[in-house]
Write a protein that holds these residues in place. Structure first.
Motif, PDB file in Angstrom:
ATOM      1  N   ASP A   8       0.827  -1.225   0.016  1.00  0.00           N
ATOM      2  CA  ASP A   8      -0.068  -0.050  -0.026  1.00  0.00           C
ATOM      3  C   ASP A   8       0.828   1.116  -0.035  1.00  0.00           C
ATOM      4  OD1 ASP A   8       1.019  -0.572   2.520  1.00  0.00           O
ATOM      5  OD2 ASP A   8      -0.940  -0.300   3.622  1.00  0.00           O
ATOM      6  N   HIS A   9       0.276   2.528  -0.106  1.00  0.00           N
ATOM      7  CA  HIS A   9       1.255   3.460  -0.112  1.00  0.00           C
ATOM      8  C   HIS A   9       0.747   4.581   0.935  1.00  0.00           C
ATOM      9  CE1 HIS A   9       3.557   6.567  -2.337  1.00  0.00           C
ATOM     10  NE2 HIS A   9       2.510   7.531  -2.255  1.00  0.00           N
ATOM     11  N   PRO A  10       1.726   5.167   1.600  1.00  0.00           N
ATOM     12  CA  PRO A  10       3.089   4.868   1.574  1.00  0.00           C
ATOM     13  C   PRO A  10       3.616   3.821   2.668  1.00  0.00           C
ATOM     14  CG  PRO A  10       2.833   6.866   2.992  1.00  0.00           C
ATOM     15  CD  PRO A  10       1.543   6.342   2.412  1.00  0.00           C
ATOM     16  N   ASN A  11       4.690   3.171   2.308  1.00  0.00           N
ATOM     17  CA  ASN A  11       4.889   1.907   3.196  1.00  0.00           C
ATOM     18  C   ASN A  11       6.589   1.932   3.320  1.00  0.00           C
ATOM     19  OD1 ASN A  11       5.389  -0.504   4.415  1.00  0.00           O
ATOM     20  ND2 ASN A  11       3.221  -0.881   3.990  1.00  0.00           N
ATOM     21  N   THR A  12       7.158   2.240   4.547  1.00  0.00           N
ATOM     22  CA  THR A  12       8.604   2.305   4.443  1.00  0.00           C
ATOM     23  C   THR A  12       9.275   0.884   4.662  1.00  0.00           C
ATOM     24  OG1 THR A  12       8.206   2.156   7.039  1.00  0.00           O
ATOM     25  CG2 THR A  12       8.823   4.250   5.987  1.00  0.00           C
ATOM     26  N   ASN A  13       8.391  -0.303   4.997  1.00  0.00           N
ATOM     27  CA  ASN A  13       8.578  -1.771   5.133  1.00  0.00           C
ATOM     28  C   ASN A  13       9.062  -2.217   3.339  1.00  0.00           C
ATOM     29  OD1 ASN A  13       9.285  -2.041   7.663  1.00  0.00           O
ATOM     30  ND2 ASN A  13       7.514  -3.072   7.820  1.00  0.00           N
ATOM     31  N   ALA A  14       8.228  -1.479   2.575  1.00  0.00           N
ATOM     32  CA  ALA A  14       8.186  -1.900   1.222  1.00  0.00           C
ATOM     33  C   ALA A  14       9.431  -1.267   0.709  1.00  0.00           C
ATOM     34  CB  ALA A  14       7.162  -1.479   0.328  1.00  0.00           C
ATOM     35  N   ILE A  15       9.847  -0.220   1.019  1.00  0.00           N
ATOM     36  CA  ILE A  15      11.274   0.770   0.814  1.00  0.00           C
ATOM     37  C   ILE A  15      12.326  -0.294   1.232  1.00  0.00           C
ATOM     38  CG2 ILE A  15      12.709   2.579   0.897  1.00  0.00           C
ATOM     39  CD1 ILE A  15       9.949   4.366   0.981  1.00  0.00           C
ATOM     40  N   ARG A  16      12.317  -1.002   2.515  1.00  0.00           N
ATOM     41  CA  ARG A  16      13.215  -1.849   3.158  1.00  0.00           C
ATOM     42  C   ARG A  16      13.393  -3.093   2.235  1.00  0.00           C
ATOM     43  NH1 ARG A  16      10.880   0.333   7.930  1.00  0.00           N
ATOM     44  NH2 ARG A  16      12.283   1.891   9.099  1.00  0.00           N
ATOM     45  N   MET A  17      12.204  -3.544   1.658  1.00  0.00           N
ATOM     46  CA  MET A  17      12.228  -4.640   0.985  1.00  0.00           C
ATOM     47  C   MET A  17      12.879  -4.391  -0.316  1.00  0.00           C
ATOM     48  SD  MET A  17       8.503  -6.349   0.967  1.00  0.00           S
ATOM     49  CE  MET A  17       7.719  -7.589   2.400  1.00  0.00           C
ATOM     50  N   LYS A  18      12.735  -3.432  -1.160  1.00  0.00           N
ATOM     51  CA  LYS A  18      13.337  -3.193  -2.328  1.00  0.00           C
ATOM     52  C   LYS A  18      14.879  -2.923  -2.011  1.00  0.00           C
ATOM     53  CE  LYS A  18       9.330  -0.735  -3.762  1.00  0.00           C
ATOM     54  NZ  LYS A  18       8.657   0.639  -4.189  1.00  0.00           N
ATOM     55  N   LEU A  19      15.251  -2.326  -1.085  1.00  0.00           N
ATOM     56  CA  LEU A  19      16.673  -2.178  -0.727  1.00  0.00           C
ATOM     57  C   LEU A  19      17.324  -3.398  -0.481  1.00  0.00           C
ATOM     58  CD1 LEU A  19      16.768   1.008   1.523  1.00  0.00           C
ATOM     59  CD2 LEU A  19      17.515   0.907  -0.606  1.00  0.00           C
ATOM     60  N   LEU A  20      16.717  -4.369   0.318  1.00  0.00           N
ATOM     61  CA  LEU A  20      17.275  -5.616   0.659  1.00  0.00           C
ATOM     62  C   LEU A  20      17.469  -6.597  -0.507  1.00  0.00           C
ATOM     63  CD1 LEU A  20      18.067  -7.609   2.815  1.00  0.00           C
ATOM     64  CD2 LEU A  20      15.694  -8.268   3.074  1.00  0.00           C
ATOM     65  N   LEU A  21      16.419  -6.380  -1.631  1.00  0.00           N
ATOM     66  CA  LEU A  21      16.681  -7.372  -2.836  1.00  0.00           C
ATOM     67  C   LEU A  21      17.775  -6.484  -3.676  1.00  0.00           C
ATOM     68  CD1 LEU A  21      12.707  -7.491  -3.477  1.00  0.00           C
ATOM     69  CD2 LEU A  21      14.506  -9.416  -3.102  1.00  0.00           C
ATOM     70  N   VAL A  22      17.835  -5.439  -3.650  1.00  0.00           N
ATOM     71  CA  VAL A  22      18.829  -4.709  -4.684  1.00  0.00           C
ATOM     72  C   VAL A  22      20.391  -4.930  -4.145  1.00  0.00           C
ATOM     73  CG1 VAL A  22      19.834  -2.498  -5.356  1.00  0.00           C
ATOM     74  CG2 VAL A  22      17.401  -3.051  -5.656  1.00  0.00           C
ATOM     75  N   ARG A  23      20.310  -4.893  -2.778  1.00  0.00           N
ATOM     76  CA  ARG A  23      21.711  -5.246  -2.156  1.00  0.00           C
ATOM     77  C   ARG A  23      22.129  -6.419  -2.507  1.00  0.00           C
ATOM     78  NH1 ARG A  23      20.268  -3.466   3.557  1.00  0.00           N
ATOM     79  NH2 ARG A  23      19.793  -1.469   3.016  1.00  0.00           N
ATOM     80  N   ASN A  24      21.100  -7.630  -2.444  1.00  0.00           N
ATOM     81  CA  ASN A  24      21.586  -8.666  -2.691  1.00  0.00           C
ATOM     82  C   ASN A  24      21.427  -9.181  -4.444  1.00  0.00           C
ATOM     83  OD1 ASN A  24      21.868 -10.226  -0.178  1.00  0.00           O
ATOM     84  ND2 ASN A  24      20.334  -8.831   0.084  1.00  0.00           N
ATOM     85  N   THR A  55       7.753 -15.030  -5.015  1.00  0.00           N
ATOM     86  CA  THR A  55       8.690 -15.417  -5.713  1.00  0.00           C
ATOM     87  C   THR A  55       7.978 -15.012  -7.345  1.00  0.00           C
ATOM     88  OG1 THR A  55       7.714 -17.754  -5.912  1.00  0.00           O
ATOM     89  CG2 THR A  55       9.486 -17.073  -4.161  1.00  0.00           C
ATOM     90  N   SER A  56       8.867 -15.429  -8.252  1.00  0.00           N
ATOM     91  CA  SER A  56       8.384 -15.369  -9.639  1.00  0.00           C
ATOM     92  C   SER A  56       7.289 -16.286  -9.879  1.00  0.00           C
ATOM     93  CB  SER A  56       9.703 -15.389 -10.403  1.00  0.00           C
ATOM     94  OG  SER A  56      10.231 -16.682 -10.483  1.00  0.00           O
ATOM     95  N   LYS A  57       7.322 -17.424  -9.340  1.00  0.00           N
ATOM     96  CA  LYS A  57       6.339 -18.566  -9.330  1.00  0.00           C
ATOM     97  C   LYS A  57       4.974 -18.363  -8.486  1.00  0.00           C
ATOM     98  CE  LYS A  57       9.853 -22.014 -10.254  1.00  0.00           C
ATOM     99  NZ  LYS A  57      10.569 -23.006  -9.840  1.00  0.00           N
ATOM    100  N   ASN A  58       4.841 -16.952  -8.015  1.00  0.00           N
ATOM    101  CA  ASN A  58       3.773 -16.551  -7.266  1.00  0.00           C
ATOM    102  C   ASN A  58       3.553 -17.247  -5.770  1.00  0.00           C
ATOM    103  OD1 ASN A  58       2.737 -14.372  -8.289  1.00  0.00           O
ATOM    104  ND2 ASN A  58       1.197 -15.469  -9.583  1.00  0.00           N
ATOM    105  N   GLU A  59       4.869 -17.662  -5.272  1.00  0.00           N
ATOM    106  CA  GLU A  59       4.737 -18.486  -4.026  1.00  0.00           C
ATOM    107  C   GLU A  59       4.930 -17.402  -2.976  1.00  0.00           C
ATOM    108  OE1 GLU A  59       8.591 -20.754  -5.044  1.00  0.00           O
ATOM    109  OE2 GLU A  59       7.334 -22.550  -5.287  1.00  0.00           O
ATOM    110  N   PRO A  60       4.055 -17.491  -2.004  1.00  0.00           N
ATOM    111  CA  PRO A  60       4.211 -16.201  -0.942  1.00  0.00           C
ATOM    112  C   PRO A  60       5.496 -16.628  -0.121  1.00  0.00           C
ATOM    113  CG  PRO A  60       2.341 -18.030  -0.452  1.00  0.00           C
ATOM    114  CD  PRO A  60       3.014 -18.311  -1.702  1.00  0.00           C
ATOM    115  N   ILE A  61       6.145 -15.304  -0.054  1.00  0.00           N
ATOM    116  CA  ILE A  61       7.221 -15.548   1.129  1.00  0.00           C
ATOM    117  C   ILE A  61       6.816 -14.998   2.302  1.00  0.00           C
ATOM    118  CG2 ILE A  61       9.444 -14.463   1.352  1.00  0.00           C
ATOM    119  CD1 ILE A  61      10.186 -14.519  -1.554  1.00  0.00           C
ATOM    120  N   GLY A  62       6.256 -13.594   2.280  1.00  0.00           N
ATOM    121  CA  GLY A  62       5.635 -12.931   3.323  1.00  0.00           C
ATOM    122  C   GLY A  62       6.045 -11.436   3.525  1.00  0.00           C
ATOM    123  N   GLY A  63       6.409 -10.888   4.620  1.00  0.00           N
ATOM    124  CA  GLY A  63       6.833  -9.668   5.045  1.00  0.00           C
ATOM    125  C   GLY A  63       8.150  -9.351   4.997  1.00  0.00           C
ATOM    126  N   LEU A  64       8.722  -8.390   5.629  1.00  0.00           N
ATOM    127  CA  LEU A  64      10.226  -8.061   5.585  1.00  0.00           C
ATOM    128  C   LEU A  64      10.982  -8.986   6.177  1.00  0.00           C
ATOM    129  CD1 LEU A  64      12.266  -5.888   4.942  1.00  0.00           C
ATOM    130  CD2 LEU A  64      11.752  -4.641   6.910  1.00  0.00           C
TER     131      LEU A  64
END
Length: 75
Positions: A8-24, A55-64
């Motif tokens: 949803d918007h705005p959501n700081t945990n979404a930003i943290r998720m994006k950073l985590l993915l990019v860092r890896n 995931t790309s196969k629509n498997e849920p991972i969850g939150g941050l």
């Protein structure tokens, strides 16, 4: 593998998720739900909280925290 973040918007945990993915070195797409109708439909489809990542196969991972654990398992 490309991940999908639904948030949803705005959501700081979404930003943290994006950073985590990019860092890896992991790619992602984002779907941002702006209005209450979109959020209600997402919850009917099983999304319990925002943000959530799949995931790309629509498997849920969850939150941050779940995403961080998932990435640790990939290493």
């Amino acid at each position: 593998m490309q991940y999908k973040i639904i948030t949803d918007h705005p959501n700081t945990n979404a930003i943290r998720m994006k950073l985590l993915l990019v860092r890896n070195g992991l790619s992602y797409t984002t779907k941002t739900l702006f209005d209450e109708d979109q959020k209600a439909k997402a919850k009917l489809m099983g999304i319990k909280s925002f943000p959530t990542v799949y995931t790309s196969k629509n498997e849920p991972i969850g939150g941050l925290e779940e995403l961080a654990s998932w990435i640790e398992q990939l290493k």
